[in-house]
Design an enzyme around this catalytic site. Structure first.
Site, PDB file in Angstrom:
ATOM      1  N   GLU A 277       0.825  -1.211   0.000  1.00 19.86           N
ATOM      2  CA  GLU A 277       0.000   0.000   0.000  1.00 19.86           C
ATOM      3  C   GLU A 277       0.861   1.265   0.000  1.00 19.86           C
ATOM      4  O   GLU A 277       0.509   2.253  -0.643  1.00 19.86           O
ATOM      5  CB  GLU A 277      -0.951  -0.013   1.200  1.00 19.86           C
ATOM      6  N   GLU A 280       2.032   1.738  -3.468  1.00 16.71           N
ATOM      7  CA  GLU A 280       0.930   2.236  -4.313  1.00 16.71           C
ATOM      8  C   GLU A 280       0.690   3.734  -4.068  1.00 16.71           C
ATOM      9  O   GLU A 280       0.526   4.511  -5.011  1.00 16.71           O
ATOM     10  CB  GLU A 280      -0.342   1.442  -4.006  1.00 16.71           C
ATOM     11  N   CYS A 298      -8.734  -2.381   3.169  1.00 16.28           N
ATOM     12  CA  CYS A 298      -8.691  -3.623   3.954  1.00 16.28           C
ATOM     13  C   CYS A 298      -9.983  -3.901   4.713  1.00 16.28           C
ATOM     14  O   CYS A 298     -10.186  -5.013   5.173  1.00 16.28           O
ATOM     15  CB  CYS A 298      -7.496  -3.674   4.886  1.00 16.28           C
ATOM     16  N   SER A 318      -7.614   1.420  -2.926  1.00 18.23           N
ATOM     17  CA  SER A 318      -6.356   0.690  -3.120  1.00 18.23           C
ATOM     18  C   SER A 318      -6.596  -0.673  -3.761  1.00 18.23           C
ATOM     19  O   SER A 318      -7.570  -1.361  -3.455  1.00 18.23           O
ATOM     20  CB  SER A 318      -5.682   0.508  -1.759  1.00 18.23           C
ATOM     21  N   LYS A 353     -15.954  -9.915   6.925  1.00 16.18           N
ATOM     22  CA  LYS A 353     -14.866 -10.748   6.399  1.00 16.18           C
ATOM     23  C   LYS A 353     -15.420 -12.072   5.869  1.00 16.18           C
ATOM     24  O   LYS A 353     -14.827 -12.693   4.993  1.00 16.18           O
ATOM     25  CB  LYS A 353     -13.815 -11.023   7.477  1.00 16.18           C
ATOM     26  N   GLU A 356     -16.214 -11.162   2.452  1.00 13.56           N
ATOM     27  CA  GLU A 356     -14.979 -10.959   1.671  1.00 13.56           C
ATOM     28  C   GLU A 356     -14.386 -12.313   1.261  1.00 13.56           C
ATOM     29  O   GLU A 356     -13.995 -12.506   0.110  1.00 13.56           O
ATOM     30  CB  GLU A 356     -13.957 -10.169   2.492  1.00 13.56           C
ATOM     31  N   GLU A 361     -13.279 -12.830  -6.442  1.00  6.24           N
ATOM     32  CA  GLU A 361     -11.912 -12.337  -6.657  1.00  6.24           C
ATOM     33  C   GLU A 361     -10.871 -13.125  -5.861  1.00  6.24           C
ATOM     34  O   GLU A 361      -9.697 -13.149  -6.220  1.00  6.24           O
ATOM     35  CB  GLU A 361     -11.790 -10.860  -6.214  1.00  6.24           C
ATOM     36  N   CYS A 497     -11.350  -2.187  13.911  1.00  4.05           N
ATOM     37  CA  CYS A 497     -11.685  -3.608  14.101  1.00  4.05           C
ATOM     38  C   CYS A 497     -11.871  -4.002  15.568  1.00  4.05           C
ATOM     39  O   CYS A 497     -12.542  -4.986  15.855  1.00  4.05           O
ATOM     40  CB  CYS A 497     -10.587  -4.487  13.541  1.00  4.05           C
TER      41      CYS A 497
HETATM   42 FE1  HC0 Z   1      -8.970  -6.002  10.878  1.00  5.03          FE
HETATM   43 FE2  HC0 Z   1      -7.255  -6.261   9.063  1.00  5.03          FE
HETATM   44  S1  HC0 Z   1      -7.061  -4.864  10.816  1.00  5.03           S
HETATM   45  S2  HC0 Z   1      -9.386  -5.507   8.695  1.00  5.03           S
HETATM   46  O1  HC0 Z   1      -9.744  -4.470  11.386  1.00  5.03           O
HETATM   47  O2  HC0 Z   1      -6.355  -4.147   7.387  1.00  5.03           O
HETATM   48  O3  HC0 Z   1     -11.274  -7.822  10.598  1.00  5.03           O
HETATM   49  O4  HC0 Z   1      -8.101  -6.987  13.528  1.00  5.03           O
HETATM   50  O5  HC0 Z   1      -7.581  -8.627  10.394  1.00  5.03           O
HETATM   51  O6  HC0 Z   1      -7.499  -8.200   6.795  1.00  5.03           O
HETATM   52  O7  HC0 Z   1      -4.523  -7.064   9.646  1.00  5.03           O
HETATM   53  C1  HC0 Z   1     -10.427  -7.130  10.822  1.00  5.03           C
HETATM   54  C2  HC0 Z   1      -8.551  -6.597  12.583  1.00  5.03           C
HETATM   55  C3  HC0 Z   1      -7.865  -7.521  10.227  1.00  5.03           C
HETATM   56  C4  HC0 Z   1      -7.352  -7.458   7.646  1.00  5.03           C
HETATM   57  C5  HC0 Z   1      -5.522  -6.830   9.360  1.00  5.03           C
HETATM   58  C6  HC0 Z   1      -6.670  -5.018   7.925  1.00  5.03           C
END
Ligand code: HC0
Ligand code: SF4
Length: 558
Positions: A277, A280, A298, A318, A353, A356, A361, A497
């Site tokens: 990142e 980028e 993310c 990104s 997640k 995701e 993809e 998170c």
């Molecule tokens: Fe998160 Fe992550 S920080 S999104 O908040 O960027 O769910 O803890 O794992 O993938 O590392 C969540 C937390 C993760 C990812 C990381 C990011």
């Protein structure tokens, strides 16, 4: 100084918004269903009624404290009143608590216990289960809804999504999506904040543990797992530790006992993300095209939100995969020659997640790189099922060959963490003092909107950090009307998170403890900047050689 009397005791008034906050400050646990300090006041549940000096009843959540006021929080009349509300709710509620997904976490169950409700004087009018299982992230059962409206307010006020709302009136009143479509077909972005706010089992995190147990027990399956940064500071409280205490070593020990074969830390994946990142960001700055600011990618609920509400901004997002997906691609590659069937699990604080992981993809020949996403709540459940006494576990280390991560990777789990990690990478002064000063640029703290600026060469980088999608959309409107930023970090959940939809629910003060827990974990790491993680060099020279784009990037705009 201003004082008022609560149950005959003088209590100082500071800047409390309402009586409820003051009463709680005075050490009294006044019951509520529909009060959340971050949301607007709805005042519908009537559980927080107090008696004023003239014998009238006031809702503590919507009455401001005044000097000289005198109230009682626990009288015979109030006791009766609260019991009556609870009985009316229970009369209209399924009471199969022992098999409810929210058993042990339900506020209705908890208050029924607290108020010693041993029978309900009204006939049972509970409806049959009405389950919407269409979402990969959350499960709804409207028959368990008590119409407190917490989910509706969080979805519109905090997330600016408005996927759910009240429908119909009177006894037919319910919470519904537009045209009563399944939630998966609505604007829902899967953030799970509604499940976190729901006091009962009406909205819960999707449970994927049953299928996962099967794979763990299957001898022909090799099960690897990665643990997200924010999980380590949020599960302890339910398992006999303090909230905010870093429990990564115990989590590793627990996962090993449960039968996971290879155990890694998503912070390692985050180091990969930092490198990609920041490259980028610098490339985009250099090229000077019309694709600034760069938005982080993310947070999957943010990506969903952007796709649904601001598709024109996708070229700004990104192309880096999230740490979870980068790391999963690398891990699946590493074990591709294993004779066993491979299953990779991610333990995440997040419900989005799950979505995701299922995106096209991130599949190779139709198989997802992450086969299961298990939320912190589900991990707690699995640990309890295993009979492991978590607090007694001796901490253990994560496995090689991916056993190293940096402090930069760990702080990803709190709002501002991704930005700070990227800044550590891009600044030229890598001294401890320089890194310490980055912490004071404005990127830290629980505020939903933060701004920072940092010098890069002779250029000032302007950065915005937002958490909560309402804050994100406000910022987007500002950018559209001409405000310039180079980098924008967006996390859908307020605070990042650490307050993900898959974490156990806590009040605001405890959220801060989780953030502090991650910053302390960073302090303990002897490597602070991602490019110094020795594993990165090995990966870029090995598994990633010539395949960086294929394994670490994604184009959401395509
Ligand atoms: Fe998160 Fe992550 S920080 S999104 O908040 O960027 O769910 O803890 O794992 O993938 O590392 C969540 C937390 C993760 C990812 C990381 C990011
Ligand atoms: Fe709204 Fe998030 Fe709940 Fe979906 S998961 S209904 S977006 S709060």
């Amino acid at each position: 100084r201003d004082y008022m009397m609560i149950d005959g005791i003088p209590v100082e008034i500071n800047d409390e918004k309402n009586l409820l906050e003051l009463i709680r400050k005075a050490g009294i646990k006044l019951p509520t269903f529909c009060y959340h300090s971050e949301l607007s006041i709805y005042g519908a549940c009537r559980m927080c009624m107090v008696e004023n000096e003239w014998g009238g009843l006031d809702a503590a959540c919507s009455t401001p404290p005044k000097a000289g006021m005198s109230i009682k929080t626990n009288t015979e009349r109030l006791q009766k009143y609260r019991k009556m509300i609870l009985e009316l709710l229970l009369a209209n509620h399924c009471r199969d608590c022992t098999t409810c997904n929210n058993n042990g976490k339900c506020k209705l169950q908890d208050l029924a216990m607290r108020y010693n409700i041993s029978r309900v004087r009204f006939p049972n009018t509970a409806s049959e289960p009405d389950v919407d299982d269409s979402s990969l992230c959350i499960t709804r059962d409207r028959s368990k809804c008590i119409l407190c409206g917490d989910c509706v307010r969080v979805c519109s006020e905090v997330q600016n999504v408005g996927a759910i709302d009240f429908a119909y009136r009177g006894s037919k009143m319910t919470i519904s999506t537009v045209f009563d479509k399944p939630i998966a077909e609505s604007d829902c972005v899967g953030c799970g904040q509604c499940a976190l706010a729901c006091p009962t089992g009406a909205i819960v995190v999707k449970d994927d543990t049953r299928k996962l147990w099967k794979d763990i027990y299957d001898k022909n399956t090799r099960v690897s797992v990665q643990i997200a940064p924010a999980v380590r500071v949020a599960l302890g409280k339910e398992l006999g530790l303090n909230d905010g205490e870093n429990a990564i070593g115990k989590i590793v020990a627990a996962l090993r006992r449960m039968g996971f074969d290879d155990i890694f830390d998503t912070s390692t994946g985050a180091d990969l993300t930092v490198l990609e990142e920041s490259a980028e960001l610098l490339k985009r700055i250099k090229e000077g095209k019309n694709d600034m600011p760069l938005f982080t990618s993310c947070c999957p609920a943010w990506v969903n939100y952007c796709e649904k509400f601001y598709p024109e901004l996708l070229p700004h997002v990104s192309t880096c995969r999230s740490p979870m997906e980068m790391f999963a691609a690398v891990i699946k590659e590493e074990y591709s020659t294993s004779s066993k069937r491979l299953v990779h699990v991610a333990v995440m604080p997040c419900t989005a997640k799950k979505f995701e992981a299922a995106r096209e993809e991130f599949k190779v020949n139709g198989v997802p790189n992450v086969d299961y996403v298990i939320s912190t709540q589900e991990l707690i459940q699995m640990i309890k099922e295993s009979g492991i006494i978590f607090s007694d576990l001796e901490p253990e280390a994560i496995d090689m060959p991916f056993g190293t991560y940096t402090g930069a990777g760990v702080i990803f789990g709190v709002t501002g963490g991704v930005t700070e990690a990227v800044l550590r990478r891009v600044v030229s002064d890598k001294s401890a003092t320089s890194f310490r000063s980055l912490a004071y640029t404005g990127v830290r703290g629980m505020k939903g909107v933060k701004e920072a600026s940092v010098m890069y060469g002779d250029r000032k980088l302007r950065i915005a950090v937002v958490s909560g999608l309402k804050n994100a959309s406000d910022l987007i409107e500002k950018i559209k009307s001409g405000e310039h930023y180079d980098l924008v970090e967006v996390m859908a959940c307020p605070g990042g998170c650490i307050n993900g939809g898959g974490q156990p629910f806590v009040q605001s003060e405890e959220k801060e403890k989780r953030g502090k827990g991650l910053y302390s974990a960073d302090k303990l790491c002897n490597i602070k900047s991602s490019e110094e993680n020795p594993l990165m060099m090995t990966l870029y020279k090995g598994a990633l050689k010539g395949r960086v784009h294929e394994l670490l990037h994604v184009d959401y705009a395509a």
